[in-house]
Design a protein around this motif. Structure first.
Motif, PDB file in Angstrom:
ATOM      1  N   VAL A  10     -30.772   0.508 -11.012  1.00 42.52           N
ATOM      2  CA  VAL A  10     -30.722   2.045 -10.932  1.00 42.52           C
ATOM      3  C   VAL A  10     -30.515   2.329  -9.888  1.00 42.52           C
ATOM      4  N   ALA A  11     -31.421   2.357  -8.692  1.00 38.23           N
ATOM      5  CA  ALA A  11     -30.943   2.476  -7.571  1.00 38.23           C
ATOM      6  C   ALA A  11     -29.931   2.963  -6.493  1.00 38.23           C
ATOM      7  N   ARG A  12     -28.859   1.790  -7.003  1.00 39.51           N
ATOM      8  CA  ARG A  12     -28.040   1.963  -6.600  1.00 39.51           C
ATOM      9  C   ARG A  12     -27.239   3.143  -7.109  1.00 39.51           C
ATOM     10  N   GLU A  15     -27.369   6.428  -6.295  1.00 37.87           N
ATOM     11  CA  GLU A  15     -26.724   6.808  -4.332  1.00 37.87           C
ATOM     12  C   GLU A  15     -25.682   7.320  -4.919  1.00 37.87           C
ATOM     13  N   GLN A  16     -24.680   5.808  -5.700  1.00 36.50           N
ATOM     14  CA  GLN A  16     -23.342   6.429  -5.677  1.00 36.50           C
ATOM     15  C   GLN A  16     -23.186   7.194  -6.147  1.00 36.50           C
ATOM     16  N   LEU A  17     -23.589   7.415  -7.489  1.00 34.03           N
ATOM     17  CA  LEU A  17     -23.663   9.230  -8.372  1.00 34.03           C
ATOM     18  C   LEU A  17     -23.657  10.279  -7.521  1.00 34.03           C
ATOM     19  N   GLY A  21     -21.465  13.409  -6.122  1.00 35.90           N
ATOM     20  CA  GLY A  21     -21.686  14.447  -6.296  1.00 35.90           C
ATOM     21  C   GLY A  21     -21.790  15.181  -7.819  1.00 35.90           C
ATOM     22  N   ILE A  22     -22.057  14.137  -8.624  1.00 37.12           N
ATOM     23  CA  ILE A  22     -22.266  14.778  -9.865  1.00 37.12           C
ATOM     24  C   ILE A  22     -23.779  15.901 -10.106  1.00 37.12           C
ATOM     25  N   ARG A  61     -33.328   9.011  -4.974  1.00 35.69           N
ATOM     26  CA  ARG A  61     -32.404   9.852  -5.091  1.00 35.69           C
ATOM     27  C   ARG A  61     -33.106  10.520  -4.232  1.00 35.69           C
ATOM     28  N   SER A  62     -32.047  11.463  -3.365  1.00 30.07           N
ATOM     29  CA  SER A  62     -32.037  12.017  -1.880  1.00 30.07           C
ATOM     30  C   SER A  62     -31.703  13.684  -1.610  1.00 30.07           C
ATOM     31  N   ASP A  63     -31.478  14.230  -3.116  1.00 29.02           N
ATOM     32  CA  ASP A  63     -30.645  16.089  -3.694  1.00 29.02           C
ATOM     33  C   ASP A  63     -31.674  15.918  -4.285  1.00 29.02           C
ATOM     34  N   PRO A  64     -32.668  16.768  -4.290  1.00 30.19           N
ATOM     35  CA  PRO A  64     -33.209  17.230  -5.365  1.00 30.19           C
ATOM     36  C   PRO A  64     -32.818  17.801  -6.453  1.00 30.19           C
ATOM     37  N   ASN A  65     -31.955  18.661  -5.733  1.00 31.72           N
ATOM     38  CA  ASN A  65     -31.568  19.030  -7.016  1.00 31.72           C
ATOM     39  C   ASN A  65     -30.169  18.673  -7.800  1.00 31.72           C
ATOM     40  N   LEU A  66     -30.525  17.033  -7.977  1.00 31.67           N
ATOM     41  CA  LEU A  66     -29.930  16.436  -8.772  1.00 31.67           C
ATOM     42  C   LEU A  66     -30.506  15.988  -9.682  1.00 31.67           C
ATOM     43  N   ALA A  67     -30.736  16.547 -10.926  1.00 37.54           N
ATOM     44  CA  ALA A  67     -31.687  16.246 -12.019  1.00 37.54           C
ATOM     45  C   ALA A  67     -31.088  14.441 -12.778  1.00 37.54           C
ATOM     46  N   ILE A  68     -32.878  14.417 -13.028  1.00 37.99           N
ATOM     47  CA  ILE A  68     -32.730  12.687 -13.744  1.00 37.99           C
ATOM     48  C   ILE A  68     -33.617  13.223 -15.082  1.00 37.99           C
TER      49      ILE A  68
END
Length: 168
Positions: A10-12, A15-17, A21-22, A61-68
């Motif tokens: 999941v972590a990998r 990072e890849q997704l 740019g998802i 997640r490094s981008d706080p705009n990435l929705a998980i």
């Protein structure tokens, strides 16, 4: 759809997704590989393992705009109490939204909406259960209506092929 394996996977994957740019992804608590036939349908991971996957995704997640989005099919597999317990645990972990599969009636939707604060995603809820406005009033932000477009496309191909066979 299925959460990309264990917490390390999941972590990998996050990072890849994210690098690709998802905007968002779902992490599911369904055990893989999923069994088929002979009663070998979907099975769930333990809540602790599912929670570990959610935490791994959030930590990666490094981008706080990435929705998980935390996703569970527990409502249709183990029941509403388990589904609510999982959703609450994933919400406390910090997921951005909750994707609840197997929720079918008004009372169930109302129960989830009253117990959870994160935006909800549902699938398969029919218009006869709740209208779009009613779903929105219950914090449902996305309601997937199944595979109607695929069914319509298959029917169109069938109708065309039948017409050709019949001499059109």
């Amino acid at each position: 759809d299925h959460g990309y394996g264990n917490a390390l996977n999941v972590a990998r994957t996050v990072e890849q997704l994210e690098a690709a740019g998802i905007a968002g992804l779902t992490i599911e608590d369904t055990a893989l590989p999923r069994g088929y036939g002979g009663g070998g349908g979907a099975k769930l991971l333990s809540i602790d393992e599912g929670l570990g996957k959610m935490r791994a995704a959030l930590a990666a997640r490094s981008d706080p705009n990435l929705a998980i989005v935390g996703r569970t099919s527990a409502a249709g597999i183990t029941g509403m109490d388990d589904a609510l317990a999982r959703a609450q645990a994933y919400e406390v972990a910090g997921v951005d939204a909750l994707f609840l599969l197997g929720v079918k009636d008004r009372a169930e939707i109302e129960n989830f909406a009253s117990a959870l604060t994160k935006p909800l995603i549902m699938a398969g809820v029919m218009d006869t259960v709740m209208t779009r406005d009613e779903l929105a009033a219950h914090n449902v932000r996305i309601c997937l209506r199944g595979h109607q477009t695929l069914r319509a496309a298959v029917k169109a191909v069938y109708d065309t092929m039948k017409a050709l066979r019949d001499g059109t």
